[in-house]
Design a protein around this motif. Structure first.
Motif, PDB file in Angstrom:
ATOM      1  N   LEU A   1       0.219  -1.096   0.232  1.00 37.69           N
ATOM      2  CA  LEU A   1       0.130   0.061  -0.630  1.00 37.69           C
ATOM      3  C   LEU A   1       1.193   1.649   0.000  1.00 37.69           C
ATOM      4  CD1 LEU A   1      -2.811   1.463  -0.017  1.00 37.69           C
ATOM      5  CD2 LEU A   1      -2.580   0.831   2.707  1.00 37.69           C
ATOM      6  N   GLY A   2       2.382   1.226   0.772  1.00 35.23           N
ATOM      7  CA  GLY A   2       2.910   2.293   1.225  1.00 35.23           C
ATOM      8  C   GLY A   2       3.423   2.519  -0.195  1.00 35.23           C
ATOM      9  N   SER A   3       4.051   1.758  -1.152  1.00 38.07           N
ATOM     10  CA  SER A   3       4.641   0.911  -1.932  1.00 38.07           C
ATOM     11  C   SER A   3       4.060   1.633  -3.424  1.00 38.07           C
ATOM     12  CB  SER A   3       5.227   0.629  -2.542  1.00 38.07           C
ATOM     13  OG  SER A   3       5.847  -0.554  -1.975  1.00 38.07           O
ATOM     14  N   ALA A   4       2.571   1.283  -2.958  1.00 37.02           N
ATOM     15  CA  ALA A   4       1.592   1.975  -4.438  1.00 37.02           C
ATOM     16  C   ALA A   4       1.674   3.579  -4.022  1.00 37.02           C
ATOM     17  CB  ALA A   4      -0.007   1.964  -4.241  1.00 37.02           C
ATOM     18  N   TYR A   5       1.389   3.767  -2.867  1.00 37.01           N
ATOM     19  CA  TYR A   5       1.142   5.647  -2.276  1.00 37.01           C
ATOM     20  C   TYR A   5       2.838   5.906  -3.694  1.00 37.01           C
ATOM     21  CZ  TYR A   5       1.577   9.937  -0.791  1.00 37.01           C
ATOM     22  OH  TYR A   5       1.649  11.468  -0.245  1.00 37.01           O
ATOM     23  N   ALA A   6       3.576   5.525  -3.505  1.00 38.10           N
ATOM     24  CA  ALA A   6       4.859   6.523  -3.998  1.00 38.10           C
ATOM     25  C   ALA A   6       5.092   6.069  -5.717  1.00 38.10           C
ATOM     26  CB  ALA A   6       6.080   5.601  -3.266  1.00 38.10           C
ATOM     27  N   MET A   7       3.936   5.103  -6.261  1.00 34.76           N
ATOM     28  CA  MET A   7       4.178   4.566  -7.587  1.00 34.76           C
ATOM     29  C   MET A   7       2.759   6.086  -7.760  1.00 34.76           C
ATOM     30  SD  MET A   7       4.415   0.756  -8.024  1.00 34.76           S
ATOM     31  CE  MET A   7       4.244   0.415  -9.309  1.00 34.76           C
ATOM     32  N   MET A   8       2.071   6.393  -7.178  1.00 35.60           N
ATOM     33  CA  MET A   8       0.812   7.133  -7.480  1.00 35.60           C
ATOM     34  C   MET A   8       1.858   8.399  -7.372  1.00 35.60           C
ATOM     35  SD  MET A   8      -2.118   5.892  -5.629  1.00 35.60           S
ATOM     36  CE  MET A   8      -3.472   7.469  -5.810  1.00 35.60           C
ATOM     37  N   LEU A   9       3.082   8.870  -7.048  1.00 33.79           N
ATOM     38  CA  LEU A   9       3.512  10.233  -6.720  1.00 33.79           C
ATOM     39  C   LEU A   9       4.095  10.490  -8.029  1.00 33.79           C
ATOM     40  CD1 LEU A   9       4.872  10.322  -2.738  1.00 33.79           C
ATOM     41  CD2 LEU A   9       2.763  12.321  -3.913  1.00 33.79           C
ATOM     42  N   GLN A  10       4.284   9.962  -8.067  1.00 37.80           N
ATOM     43  CA  GLN A  10       5.420   9.733  -9.637  1.00 37.80           C
ATOM     44  C   GLN A  10       5.106   9.983 -11.175  1.00 37.80           C
ATOM     45  OE1 GLN A  10       7.853   6.390  -8.312  1.00 37.80           O
ATOM     46  NE2 GLN A  10       8.862   6.672  -9.777  1.00 37.80           N
ATOM     47  N   ILE A  11       3.034   9.747 -10.891  1.00 37.21           N
ATOM     48  CA  ILE A  11       2.673  10.206 -12.169  1.00 37.21           C
ATOM     49  C   ILE A  11       2.618  10.956 -12.663  1.00 37.21           C
ATOM     50  CG2 ILE A  11       0.748  10.118 -13.349  1.00 37.21           C
ATOM     51  CD1 ILE A  11      -0.459   7.777 -11.337  1.00 37.21           C
ATOM     52  N   ALA A  12       2.794  12.427 -12.397  1.00 38.68           N
ATOM     53  CA  ALA A  12       3.269  13.230 -13.470  1.00 38.68           C
ATOM     54  C   ALA A  12       4.114  13.979 -12.680  1.00 38.68           C
ATOM     55  CB  ALA A  12       1.686  13.815 -12.766  1.00 38.68           C
ATOM     56  N   VAL A  13       4.927  13.391 -13.257  1.00 41.44           N
ATOM     57  CA  VAL A  13       6.449  14.359 -12.414  1.00 41.44           C
ATOM     58  C   VAL A  13       7.125  14.369 -13.592  1.00 41.44           C
ATOM     59  CG1 VAL A  13       8.566  13.690 -12.129  1.00 41.44           C
ATOM     60  CG2 VAL A  13       7.602  13.305 -10.350  1.00 41.44           C
TER      61      VAL A  13
ATOM     62  N   ILE B   1      -1.568  21.393 -18.678  1.00 43.56           N
ATOM     63  CA  ILE B   1      -1.167  20.346 -18.591  1.00 43.56           C
ATOM     64  C   ILE B   1      -0.165  20.455 -16.723  1.00 43.56           C
ATOM     65  CG2 ILE B   1       0.857  18.403 -18.820  1.00 43.56           C
ATOM     66  CD1 ILE B   1       0.453  18.792 -21.903  1.00 43.56           C
ATOM     67  N   GLN B   2       0.137  21.548 -16.864  1.00 41.76           N
ATOM     68  CA  GLN B   2       1.105  22.251 -15.369  1.00 41.76           C
ATOM     69  C   GLN B   2      -0.341  21.843 -14.692  1.00 41.76           C
ATOM     70  OE1 GLN B   2       4.169  25.042 -15.950  1.00 41.76           O
ATOM     71  NE2 GLN B   2       3.342  25.447 -17.205  1.00 41.76           N
ATOM     72  N   VAL B   3      -1.467  22.848 -14.914  1.00 45.08           N
ATOM     73  CA  VAL B   3      -2.429  22.717 -13.803  1.00 45.08           C
ATOM     74  C   VAL B   3      -2.895  21.245 -13.743  1.00 45.08           C
ATOM     75  CG1 VAL B   3      -4.925  24.028 -13.163  1.00 45.08           C
ATOM     76  CG2 VAL B   3      -3.251  25.477 -14.528  1.00 45.08           C
ATOM     77  N   ALA B   4      -3.143  21.056 -14.327  1.00 46.74           N
ATOM     78  CA  ALA B   4      -3.796  19.494 -14.404  1.00 46.74           C
ATOM     79  C   ALA B   4      -3.043  18.241 -13.751  1.00 46.74           C
ATOM     80  CB  ALA B   4      -4.225  18.192 -15.599  1.00 46.74           C
ATOM     81  N   SER B   5      -1.267  18.634 -13.477  1.00 43.90           N
ATOM     82  CA  SER B   5      -0.272  18.000 -13.001  1.00 43.90           C
ATOM     83  C   SER B   5      -0.542  18.366 -11.473  1.00 43.90           C
ATOM     84  CB  SER B   5       1.028  18.094 -13.017  1.00 43.90           C
ATOM     85  OG  SER B   5       1.295  17.325 -14.795  1.00 43.90           O
ATOM     86  N   VAL B   6      -0.837  20.386 -11.152  1.00 44.37           N
ATOM     87  CA  VAL B   6      -0.994  19.693  -9.677  1.00 44.37           C
ATOM     88  C   VAL B   6      -2.510  19.631  -8.963  1.00 44.37           C
ATOM     89  CG1 VAL B   6      -1.108  21.700  -7.977  1.00 44.37           C
ATOM     90  CG2 VAL B   6       0.455  21.977  -9.847  1.00 44.37           C
ATOM     91  N   THR B   7      -3.196  19.423 -10.221  1.00 42.65           N
ATOM     92  CA  THR B   7      -4.796  18.992  -9.856  1.00 42.65           C
ATOM     93  C   THR B   7      -4.110  17.610  -9.406  1.00 42.65           C
ATOM     94  OG1 THR B   7      -6.000  20.075 -11.021  1.00 42.65           O
ATOM     95  CG2 THR B   7      -7.050  18.533 -10.492  1.00 42.65           C
ATOM     96  N   LEU B   8      -3.881  16.634 -10.125  1.00 40.24           N
ATOM     97  CA  LEU B   8      -3.245  15.494  -9.895  1.00 40.24           C
ATOM     98  C   LEU B   8      -2.479  15.107  -8.953  1.00 40.24           C
ATOM     99  CD1 LEU B   8      -3.869  12.519 -10.963  1.00 40.24           C
ATOM    100  CD2 LEU B   8      -1.656  13.075 -12.853  1.00 40.24           C
ATOM    101  N   TRP B   9      -1.803  15.821  -8.783  1.00 43.49           N
ATOM    102  CA  TRP B   9      -0.887  15.794  -7.555  1.00 43.49           C
ATOM    103  C   TRP B   9      -1.646  16.283  -5.935  1.00 43.49           C
ATOM    104  CZ3 TRP B   9       3.785  18.748 -10.159  1.00 43.49           C
ATOM    105  CH2 TRP B   9       4.453  17.863 -10.621  1.00 43.49           C
TER     106      TRP B   9
END
Length: 733
Positions: A45-57, A174-182
């Motif tokens: 579960l913690g690893s999944a959270y870390a991977m989600m953070l990488q989506i919009a990098v 895309i920047q706004v969408a990335s910030v929204t996603l984060w």
């Protein structure tokens, strides 16, 4: 009822996200203490959270750099570059220098006890990591510097395009969408942090905690000193506003960033603060000033994320934690890669950790170590980045409009406070380091015989100076029937052969071969007598049948094949050369060693290896050393190296810091380890060979290799202390 429930809902929703994250971290620690290793199920579960953070990098990094640079005209870009390069360079140098100074508190990475050609870090392809010949490949390999270079080059090229408003709308979207996603993902931070902290608190060894505390303390001290002391004081020495006014202007941006743990939300507040300071400095209130401030602000979000560059500190600590010494090239390039990998949002640092960790050959669990501490260090990271935005967005426009003036008195104060602050931090860290990082002894000394092997087995250990010649009568019949009839198995041992046979820190005879002796006695259903022998008498002890079998890291040799009965080989080890660690890399190739003029080598454990080493190194002078003379001979330079099988040389080097067991490549086959039985004991030797095959197939051999050779904990060891087991045990009594 309904009316009364609404205030409760509002009060829960009013709790800010950072406080929820703190609750999650605290709950995770409690869960780890209560449930112990059971919390390891939460790791995915913690690893999944870390991977989600990488989506919009990468989408954000690419769009932010292209947008920030591309919206300028070439003339504005040139003038802005002239005004801003010194500011960014100053921030980068100060931040990286501060990290380097703080890292002096971290102990030097110890030299490896074992070195092989495969373990030597090859110089990475600098151009491939920096020049994005294939953007998709660079993204797939997490080459963050190459991705940043790609975006910068395209941003500059787009400056010459006239019709680009539609492109900028897309990039901004895309920047706004990335910030929204984060923002969405960060809402799950309490859950992700709970899972990470629970898994860490439930499984981490207590010996690691002190090191993590040292790293977190250095991280927070460094970021806060830079954010609230160094950068504001430097700004105050160049602009009309004083230190207090600057901190007051930045306060709203800092508060909102800390509450949300997102630096991007501070940008509007930074813009307003920069405009007010520009007014105070006399900059013209014009559209040009507005464009310059906006452009610098956009670039600063990518180039002034100073908190991100503290991954440099993480890597220096990780090199110590995982015992991976950095080469001179790696030490030189690490600040550069940290700088390029830290560009972008605070979340972009996750990919930076992965990229640099792979480059430095650090283990994959580095990412987990980062995430476990990021819950705390993120606050220092975000605070420093926000102050970095303010520093650049304030000073670059003032330089652009030529409104900067050095105030010598303030500059002297700033320099004095900086030196004093970091001096106190480093001195305090060095003073506390011995308390936090206790020296680690020889790990072999903590190993013990498996209690399951010893349970119910009658064991007698005859200790030196007695030997088989002085303590045991001859003519011990080595047949299976005689051993079972007497109810005694006599096993010869030599206690100077770690990890096969040696005395541990509690004065117990232990080791790989001693465990096999216990298992053999259990399977035969007899008492075990462990009888010491000395190497010169071993052949006679067996011929006179004073012992049934010798089990202590014994090599297969032509002489022993002619005169004694040998079991099948149960283990093999390459030859290694023990040398001073500073000379280790010179001994990585057999041909280069053999070509060394005046080469002086030694072997130990009697003359067994002497003929082999003479054949391998015909031009060398080879002598035989007693075990107790090895350290003095190497330290005094009497020999260049001592040749010994790796599985014995490695533990010796581990116990003697400053020396390394090197495994040269292109050298002849491995040393074979065998057990010796008296000549003529053919039935017993046949039984022993069949028994060894059985132990290889039933997992016993693998378990002993994992424990004694590889240093892994036993799979059936008692679980780490946890409150639940204590309560269950208490109720059971």
């Amino acid at each position: 009822m309904t009316t009364a429930a609404h205030p409760g809902r509002r009060s829960v929703r009013a709790i800010p996200l950072p406080l929820w994250v703190v609750f999650g971290a605290f709950a995770g620690i409690v869960a780890g203490v209560v449930f112990g290793q059971r919390t390891s199920v939460l790791q995915p579960l913690g690893s999944a959270y870390a991977m989600m953070l990488q989506i919009a990098v990468y989408p954000y990094l690419l769009c932010a750099l292209i947008y920030g640079l591309g919206r300028l005209t070439p003339a504005e870009a040139r003038r802005l570059f002239g005004a801003g390069w010194s500011v960014y360079l100053f921030m980068w140098c100060v931040t990286l220098s501060a990290i380097w100074l703080l890292a002096r508190v971290i102990p030097p990475t110890p030299d490896p006890s074992v070195l092989t050609a495969a373990a030597v870090h090859e110089d990475a392809d600098f151009l491939k990591m920096l020049i994005p010949a294939n953007l998709i490949d660079a993204v797939g390999r997490d080459y963050v510097p190459a991705v940043a270079v790609f975006a910068i080059v395209y941003g500059i090229a787009i400056q010459k395009i006239e019709r680009k408003s539609a492109l900028f709308e897309v990039l901004e979207a895309i920047q706004v969408a990335s910030v929204t996603l984060w923002g969405w993902i960060v809402r799950f931070a309490p859950i992700g942090v709970f899972a990470l902290f629970a898994a860490a608190a439930g499984t981490i060894e207590p010996s690691r905690l002190s090191g993590l505390l040292l790293y977190v303390a250095l991280f927070l001290i460094g970021t806060l000193l830079l954010a609230f002391v160094v950068l504001p004081l430097v700004m105050a020495s160049l602009v009309p506003s004083g230190y207090r006014e600057i901190v007051k202007e930045l306060r709203p941006a800092l508060v909102i960033a800390v509450v949300t743990t997102l630096s991007v939300v501070a940008l509007p507040f930074i813009q307003r603060a920069a405009e007010r300071i520009a007014d105070a400095a006399g900059c013209p209130d014009s559209e040009e000033r507005s464009n310059v401030i906006k452009a610098v602000l956009a670039l600063s979000y990518v180039l002034a994320q100073l908190g991100n560059y503290f991954l440099y500190l993480l890597m220096l600590y990780a090199a110590y934690e995982y015992k991976e010494p950095l080469s001179a090239t790696e030490q030189l390039l690490l600040p550069v890669w940290s700088l390029l990998s830290g560009m972008g949002s605070p979340t972009a640092i996750v990919d930076g950790v992965i990229f640099i960790g792979r480059w430095l050959h650090l283990p994959a669990e580095l990412t987990d170590l980062f995430l476990e501490t990021w819950t705390v260090t993120r606050y220092g990271q975000v605070v420093l980045s926000v102050v970095g935005f303010g520093f650049a967005t304030t000073l670059v426009p003032l330089i652009y409009f030529r409104k900067v003036r050095l105030r010598p008195h303030r500059a002297v104060v700033a320099a004095s406070v900086m030196v004093a602050g970091f001096g106190v931090a480093i001195a305090g860290g060095l003073a506390l380091r011995p308390l936090l990082l206790q020296p680690v002894g020889n790990p072999l000394q903590a190993l013990t015989i498996d209690p399951n092997l010893a349970r119910g087995l009658d064991v007698v250990v005859i200790r030196p100076p007695a030997t088989a010649q002085t303590s045991v009568s001859p003519n011990a019949d080595p047949t299976l029937a005689a051993i079972r009839a007497s109810g005694v198995l006599r096993v010869g041992y030599n206690s100077d052969i770690p990890p096969f046979s040696y005395w541990n820190g509690r004065g117990e005879l232990v080791g790989f071969d001693i465990s096999f002796a216990y298992e053999l006695a259990r399977d035969l259903g007899v008492r075990l007598e462990l009888v010491p022998y000395v190497w010169p008498d071993l052949e006679r002890d067996l011929q006179e049948m004073r012992i049934h079998v010798a089990m202590s890291g014994i090599y297969e040799t032509d002489e022993r094949l002619r005169t004694l009965a040998l079991s099948h080989s149960y283990f093999q080890s390459p030859l290694a050369v023990i040398v001073p660690s500073a000379q280790a890399r010179r001994f990585l190739d057999h041909g280069e060693i053999a070509a060394m003029p005046g080469l002086r080598l030694a072997v130990r454990d009697g003359p067994v290896l002497l003929s082999m080493v003479n054949r391998l190194f015909p031009g060398a002078s080879v002598t035989v050393l007693r075990g107790e003379d090895v350290l003095a001979a190497l330290s005094n330079g009497e020999v260049d190296g001592v040749v010994w099988p790796l599985q014995q040389a490695g533990p010796w080097a581990e116990a003697h810091p400053g020396f390394t067991a090197v495994v040269p490549q292109h050298m002849r086959g491995p040393i074979l380890f065998v057990y010796l039985v008296p000549p003529g004991a053919l039935i017993f030797r046949h039984y022993l060979n069949e028994w060894l095959d059985l132990k290889a197939s039933d997992g016993f051999r693998k378990a002993q290799i994992d424990y004694w050779i590889k240093g892994k904990p036993r799979s059936d060891r008692p679980p780490r202390w946890n409150l639940l087991d204590v309560l269950i045990g208490t109720m059971g009594r």
